[in-house]
Design a protein around this motif. Structure first.
Motif, PDB file in Angstrom:
ATOM      1  N   CYS A 241       0.852  -1.192   0.000  1.00  0.00           N
ATOM      2  CA  CYS A 241       0.000   0.000   0.000  1.00  0.00           C
ATOM      3  C   CYS A 241       0.890   1.244   0.000  1.00  0.00           C
ATOM      4  N   LEU A 242       0.805   2.061  -1.007  1.00  0.00           N
ATOM      5  CA  LEU A 242       1.671   3.230  -1.163  1.00  0.00           C
ATOM      6  C   LEU A 242       1.661   4.129   0.069  1.00  0.00           C
ATOM      7  N   MET A 243       0.491   4.461   0.582  1.00  0.00           N
ATOM      8  CA  MET A 243       0.391   5.385   1.709  1.00  0.00           C
ATOM      9  C   MET A 243       1.070   4.858   2.968  1.00  0.00           C
ATOM     10  N   ASP A 244       1.147   3.546   3.107  1.00  0.00           N
ATOM     11  CA  ASP A 244       1.723   2.934   4.313  1.00  0.00           C
ATOM     12  C   ASP A 244       3.202   2.594   4.179  1.00  0.00           C
ATOM     13  N   GLN A 245       3.756   2.748   2.997  1.00  0.00           N
ATOM     14  CA  GLN A 245       5.167   2.423   2.800  1.00  0.00           C
ATOM     15  C   GLN A 245       6.064   3.496   3.417  1.00  0.00           C
ATOM     16  N   ILE A 246       7.275   3.090   3.817  1.00  0.00           N
ATOM     17  CA  ILE A 246       8.269   4.050   4.276  1.00  0.00           C
ATOM     18  C   ILE A 246       8.702   4.882   3.074  1.00  0.00           C
ATOM     19  N   TYR A 247       8.706   6.188   3.237  1.00  0.00           N
ATOM     20  CA  TYR A 247       9.059   7.090   2.148  1.00  0.00           C
ATOM     21  C   TYR A 247      10.554   6.992   1.869  1.00  0.00           C
ATOM     22  N   PHE A 248      10.918   6.697   0.631  1.00  0.00           N
ATOM     23  CA  PHE A 248      12.323   6.423   0.303  1.00  0.00           C
ATOM     24  C   PHE A 248      13.227   7.631   0.504  1.00  0.00           C
ATOM     25  N   MET A 249      12.674   8.844   0.464  1.00  0.00           N
ATOM     26  CA  MET A 249      13.474  10.050   0.641  1.00  0.00           C
ATOM     27  C   MET A 249      13.653  10.427   2.118  1.00  0.00           C
ATOM     28  N   ASP A 250      12.832   9.809   2.982  1.00  0.00           N
ATOM     29  CA  ASP A 250      12.897  10.099   4.415  1.00  0.00           C
ATOM     30  C   ASP A 250      12.447   8.872   5.179  1.00  0.00           C
ATOM     31  N   GLN A 251      13.372   8.060   5.625  1.00  0.00           N
ATOM     32  CA  GLN A 251      13.064   6.805   6.296  1.00  0.00           C
ATOM     33  C   GLN A 251      12.313   7.010   7.612  1.00  0.00           C
ATOM     34  N   GLY A 252      12.234   8.249   8.063  1.00  0.00           N
ATOM     35  CA  GLY A 252      11.555   8.514   9.328  1.00  0.00           C
ATOM     36  C   GLY A 252      10.062   8.722   9.211  1.00  0.00           C
ATOM     37  N   GLN A 253       9.519   8.669   8.013  1.00  0.00           N
ATOM     38  CA  GLN A 253       8.073   8.847   7.855  1.00  0.00           C
ATOM     39  C   GLN A 253       7.533   8.005   6.712  1.00  0.00           C
ATOM     40  N   LYS A 254       6.226   7.794   6.751  1.00  0.00           N
ATOM     41  CA  LYS A 254       5.565   7.040   5.690  1.00  0.00           C
ATOM     42  C   LYS A 254       5.156   7.987   4.572  1.00  0.00           C
ATOM     43  N   VAL A 255       4.852   7.409   3.423  1.00  0.00           N
ATOM     44  CA  VAL A 255       4.460   8.210   2.261  1.00  0.00           C
ATOM     45  C   VAL A 255       3.246   9.067   2.579  1.00  0.00           C
ATOM     46  N   GLY A 256       2.271   8.474   3.246  1.00  0.00           N
ATOM     47  CA  GLY A 256       1.058   9.220   3.598  1.00  0.00           C
ATOM     48  C   GLY A 256       1.351  10.443   4.445  1.00  0.00           C
ATOM     49  N   GLN A 257       2.300  10.300   5.376  1.00  0.00           N
ATOM     50  CA  GLN A 257       2.674  11.427   6.233  1.00  0.00           C
ATOM     51  C   GLN A 257       3.368  12.520   5.426  1.00  0.00           C
ATOM     52  N   TYR A 258       4.233  12.105   4.519  1.00  0.00           N
ATOM     53  CA  TYR A 258       4.920  13.081   3.679  1.00  0.00           C
ATOM     54  C   TYR A 258       3.925  13.867   2.827  1.00  0.00           C
ATOM     55  N   LEU A 259       3.013  13.146   2.193  1.00  0.00           N
ATOM     56  CA  LEU A 259       2.036  13.820   1.338  1.00  0.00           C
ATOM     57  C   LEU A 259       1.165  14.799   2.125  1.00  0.00           C
ATOM     58  N   LYS A 260       0.803  14.417   3.321  1.00  0.00           N
ATOM     59  CA  LYS A 260       0.001  15.300   4.170  1.00  0.00           C
ATOM     60  C   LYS A 260       0.771  16.567   4.507  1.00  0.00           C
ATOM     61  N   SER A 261       2.080  16.421   4.726  1.00  0.00           N
ATOM     62  CA  SER A 261       2.908  17.578   5.096  1.00  0.00           C
ATOM     63  C   SER A 261       3.057  18.580   3.958  1.00  0.00           C
ATOM     64  N   VAL A 262       2.921  18.089   2.711  1.00  0.00           N
ATOM     65  CA  VAL A 262       3.050  18.999   1.562  1.00  0.00           C
ATOM     66  C   VAL A 262       1.695  19.311   0.934  1.00  0.00           C
ATOM     67  N   GLY A 263       0.634  18.807   1.555  1.00  0.00           N
ATOM     68  CA  GLY A 263      -0.716  19.110   1.074  1.00  0.00           C
ATOM     69  C   GLY A 263      -1.037  18.521  -0.281  1.00  0.00           C
ATOM     70  N   ALA A 264      -0.555  17.308  -0.535  1.00  0.00           N
ATOM     71  CA  ALA A 264      -0.791  16.668  -1.829  1.00  0.00           C
ATOM     72  C   ALA A 264      -1.362  15.269  -1.640  1.00  0.00           C
ATOM     73  N   SER A 265      -1.903  14.730  -2.706  1.00  0.00           N
ATOM     74  CA  SER A 265      -2.388  13.351  -2.678  1.00  0.00           C
ATOM     75  C   SER A 265      -2.154  12.696  -4.036  1.00  0.00           C
ATOM     76  N   VAL A 266      -2.039  11.369  -4.011  1.00  0.00           N
ATOM     77  CA  VAL A 266      -1.852  10.601  -5.239  1.00  0.00           C
ATOM     78  C   VAL A 266      -3.206  10.091  -5.702  1.00  0.00           C
ATOM     79  N   LYS A 267      -3.604  10.501  -6.895  1.00  0.00           N
ATOM     80  CA  LYS A 267      -4.904  10.080  -7.440  1.00  0.00           C
ATOM     81  C   LYS A 267      -4.809   8.716  -8.113  1.00  0.00           C
ATOM     82  N   ALA A 268      -3.660   8.430  -8.728  1.00  0.00           N
ATOM     83  CA  ALA A 268      -3.496   7.164  -9.447  1.00  0.00           C
ATOM     84  C   ALA A 268      -2.009   6.876  -9.630  1.00  0.00           C
TER      85      ALA A 268
END
Length: 294
Positions: A241-268
């Motif tokens: 699940c993309l949102m639950d994966q560890i973000y490759f650019m920042d091992q300290g957060q998940k993808v979902g957390q990163y996207l929330k911090s920048v106010g973006a979302s993945v549609k597809a």
């Protein structure tokens, strides 16, 4: 001269070319089998047909974009060496852009697209005949986004893996990072909400069986076991699940957390790995040499 089914069949057996190509050759040559056979050879069709049974599991994938549309294409060859051939690369680019421009409904329609007086299939047949390996257009994916959204595109190892994401609101950097995440971590779903219920239930069943067969958990109460199962299900599914994966650019957060911090979302998201799912022929060099001397 009327072209009969028997004539087409005979020419097919002689050359290995397709039925429609044989019919066209006979029509062009007024039913003369010898001339029709030569016509197919001159066009490179009979040479390409002889390679039809070979396995083409190498090649490259490519992504092209135009406005609110993107197109992913995978074109295969028999060897990685040919995938670096200039003719192969030019053909891949031409075909990808032709599919993007014409937006065919399926692979047959894509092969029939006219490109400067020849079809996409003609381009592939010509490449097969000229290069000397089986070349195939395996698949394509047309992707549409809305105004205010953004495509993220990433190609790894020259096109062995390609990924496309659609991100909202428009943010080219975030979209590119998400495409890189998809390419490297291979998520199957954007979020748990997008995951089919049967996928979750299947994993739950697997984990229940594992727990039941674990002697160290035999004395645990049912409520505790249920909690263990759910915990394992969640941990297992977060890997796909993309949102639950560890973000490759920042091992300290998940993808979902990163996207929330920048106010973006993945549609597809979309991903191709060249040759995935194709059973590759296992070569045995010693056996091949031995057979050559029998």
């Amino acid at each position: 001269m009327a072209i009969t089914a028997a004539m087409v069949k005979e020419l097919r057996e002689m050359t290995g070319a397709g039925m429609m190509d044989c019919k066209k050759a006979l029509t062009e040559c007024d039913g003369d089998l010898t001339k029709a056979s030569e016509w197919l050879r001159e066009k490179g069709i009979s040479k390409a047909a002889k390679k039809a049974g070979r396995i083409a599991a190498e090649g490259l994938a490519k992504v092209v974009t135009d406005g609110n549309w993107a197109c992913m294409v995978e074109m295969n060859s028999e060897t990685d060496f040919v995938a670096k051939n200039e003719m192969f690369l030019t053909g891949l680019n031409t075909i990808a852009n032709a599919i993007l421009a014409n937006k065919p409904a399926d692979l047959d329609a894509a092969l029939a697209i006219d490109v400067d007086g020849q079809t996409v299939n003609d381009i592939i047949v010509n490449e097969t005949a000229t290069i000397g390996e089986k070349i195939t257009l395996r698949r394509f994916q047309l992707i549409e986004k809305a105004d205010g959204e953004c495509f993220g595109v990433y190609a790894h190892n020259g096109g062995k893996i390609v990924a496309v994401t659609v991100v909202t609101p428009e943010n080219a950097e975030v979209a590119k990072f998400m495409a890189m995440q998809v390419a490297s971590m291979k998520p199957e779903y954007v979020s748990r909400d997008a995951m089919p219920a049967e996928v979750v239930e299947k994993e739950r069943h697997v984990q229940m069986e594992i727990v039941k067969n674990d002697p160290s958990l035999a004395s645990k109460p049912e409520k505790v076991l249920a909690g263990i199962v759910e915990g394992r299900v969640s941990k297992s599914l977060q890997e796909i699940c993309l949102m639950d994966q560890i973000y490759f650019m920042d091992q300290g957060q998940k993808v979902g957390q990163y996207l929330k911090s920048v106010g973006a979302s993945v549609k597809a998201m979309y991903r191709y790995t060249v040759g995935e799912g194709i059973e590759k022929r296992q070569e045995n060099f010693a056996e091949e040499v031995a057979n050559a001397f029998k």
